[in-house]
Motif scaffolding. Structure first.
Motif, PDB file in Angstrom:
ATOM      1  N   UNK A  54      52.139  29.077  43.334  1.00 51.70           N
ATOM      2  CA  UNK A  54      52.841  27.884  42.670  1.00 51.70           C
ATOM      3  C   UNK A  54      53.596  27.152  43.420  1.00 51.70           C
ATOM      4  N   UNK A  55      54.085  27.291  44.378  1.00 53.07           N
ATOM      5  CA  UNK A  55      54.698  26.855  45.457  1.00 53.07           C
ATOM      6  C   UNK A  55      54.129  26.291  46.768  1.00 53.07           C
ATOM      7  N   UNK A  56      53.387  27.527  47.214  1.00 53.17           N
ATOM      8  CA  UNK A  56      52.517  27.453  48.671  1.00 53.17           C
ATOM      9  C   UNK A  56      51.374  26.969  48.533  1.00 53.17           C
ATOM     10  N   UNK A  57      50.141  26.950  47.260  1.00 52.13           N
ATOM     11  CA  UNK A  57      48.833  26.924  47.785  1.00 52.13           C
ATOM     12  C   UNK A  57      48.527  25.399  46.878  1.00 52.13           C
ATOM     13  N   UNK A  58      47.439  25.125  47.297  1.00 50.37           N
ATOM     14  CA  UNK A  58      46.448  24.257  46.942  1.00 50.37           C
ATOM     15  C   UNK A  58      45.375  25.003  45.690  1.00 50.37           C
ATOM     16  N   UNK A  59      44.823  25.885  46.352  1.00 48.76           N
ATOM     17  CA  UNK A  59      44.786  26.730  45.071  1.00 48.76           C
ATOM     18  C   UNK A  59      43.979  27.927  45.556  1.00 48.76           C
ATOM     19  N   UNK A  60      43.866  29.136  44.219  1.00 48.64           N
ATOM     20  CA  UNK A  60      43.073  30.437  44.416  1.00 48.64           C
ATOM     21  C   UNK A  60      42.172  30.978  44.347  1.00 48.64           C
ATOM     22  N   UNK A  61      41.855  31.595  44.957  1.00 48.35           N
ATOM     23  CA  UNK A  61      41.057  32.371  44.641  1.00 48.35           C
ATOM     24  C   UNK A  61      41.245  34.016  44.775  1.00 48.35           C
ATOM     25  N   UNK A  62      40.890  34.054  43.817  1.00 53.78           N
ATOM     26  CA  UNK A  62      41.060  35.900  43.711  1.00 53.78           C
ATOM     27  C   UNK A  62      40.051  36.743  42.975  1.00 53.78           C
ATOM     28  N   UNK A  63      40.442  37.708  43.207  1.00 47.67           N
ATOM     29  CA  UNK A  63      39.376  39.391  43.541  1.00 47.67           C
ATOM     30  C   UNK A  63      40.469  40.532  42.882  1.00 47.67           C
ATOM     31  N   UNK A  64      40.437  40.082  41.448  1.00 45.49           N
ATOM     32  CA  UNK A  64      41.347  41.372  41.013  1.00 45.49           C
ATOM     33  C   UNK A  64      40.857  42.409  40.612  1.00 45.49           C
ATOM     34  N   UNK A  65      39.878  42.821  41.185  1.00 50.96           N
ATOM     35  CA  UNK A  65      39.721  44.037  41.141  1.00 50.96           C
ATOM     36  C   UNK A  65      39.384  44.176  39.446  1.00 50.96           C
ATOM     37  N   UNK A  66      40.229  46.442  39.510  1.00 55.34           N
ATOM     38  CA  UNK A  66      40.017  46.438  37.878  1.00 55.34           C
ATOM     39  C   UNK A  66      41.439  45.945  37.358  1.00 55.34           C
ATOM     40  N   UNK A  67      42.324  45.176  37.756  1.00 50.28           N
ATOM     41  CA  UNK A  67      43.392  44.064  36.528  1.00 50.28           C
ATOM     42  C   UNK A  67      42.728  43.259  36.429  1.00 50.28           C
ATOM     43  N   UNK A  68      41.460  42.590  36.141  1.00 47.80           N
ATOM     44  CA  UNK A  68      40.132  42.150  35.508  1.00 47.80           C
ATOM     45  C   UNK A  68      40.331  42.335  34.387  1.00 47.80           C
ATOM     46  N   UNK A  69      39.976  42.959  34.108  1.00 48.53           N
ATOM     47  CA  UNK A  69      39.443  43.775  32.586  1.00 48.53           C
ATOM     48  C   UNK A  69      40.996  44.776  31.952  1.00 48.53           C
ATOM     49  N   UNK A  70      42.769  44.617  32.409  1.00 46.33           N
ATOM     50  CA  UNK A  70      43.473  45.214  32.195  1.00 46.33           C
ATOM     51  C   UNK A  70      45.273  44.272  31.824  1.00 46.33           C
ATOM     52  N   UNK A  71      45.279  43.602  32.599  1.00 45.99           N
ATOM     53  CA  UNK A  71      45.727  42.549  33.140  1.00 45.99           C
ATOM     54  C   UNK A  71      46.014  41.861  32.577  1.00 45.99           C
TER      55      UNK A  71
END
Length: 154
Positions: free
Chosen positions: A66-83
């Motif tokens: 939120x403070x440091x990036x112009x964008x996020x690429x995220x591979x949340x793996x198992x958290x994709x479906x649960x978090x």
């Protein structure tokens, strides 16, 4: 504006290259990290590349973005479906977000079909193998104005 793209990786991705190579290939996470840096540099971006097996650390990385990036690429793996907690953290990030999966999750067992993260993703990169990370960086470059692109429009 920052020129840093956060590339965030969730649980078990530290085992790429060893883990189910028929699904994920033999490319390691270190190989992917190098490829991301090499692809981002000529586009004018820096990469902050992180992997964790812990949900709270992944959420803290989204908060840092939120403070440091112009964008996020995220591979949340198992958290994709649960978090739901990761979903909530990503909701608070105002910049572009690309959800990435190495395998085509829709061609796999039904447990992998319902992504919570897709609800807040700007775009989704699925099934391109390790090359998907480089493609996601190219897509992110199109979503934000990279420093290398400033003044090059004709």
């Amino acid at each position: 504006m920052s020129n840093t793209i956060f590339v965030l990786n969730g649980p078990n991705l530290n085992l790429l290259g060893e883990r189910e190579p028929a699904i994920y290939g033999t490319t390691t996470l270190a190989d992917i990290h190098r490829a991301c840096i090499e692809r981002a540099a000529p586009l004018g971006f820096e990469i902050d590349f992180r992997q964790t097996n812990f949900e709270g650390e992944l959420i803290e990385a989204v908060h840092a973005a939120r403070r440091e990036a112009c964008g996020i690429i995220i591979n949340p793996a198992g958290y994709t479906f649960t978090s739901v907690a990761l979903l909530d953290a990503l909701k608070m990030y105002a910049g572009p977000k690309i959800e990435l999966h190495i395998s085509n999750v829709h061609a796999r067992e039904s447990v992998y079909h319902n992504s919570l993260i897709s609800r807040v993703a700007t775009g989704i990169m699925i099934g391109f193998g390790a090359r998907g990370y480089e493609l996601a960086i190219e897509a992110m470059a199109g979503m934000v104005q990279a420093p290398a692109a400033i003044g090059k429009a004709s």
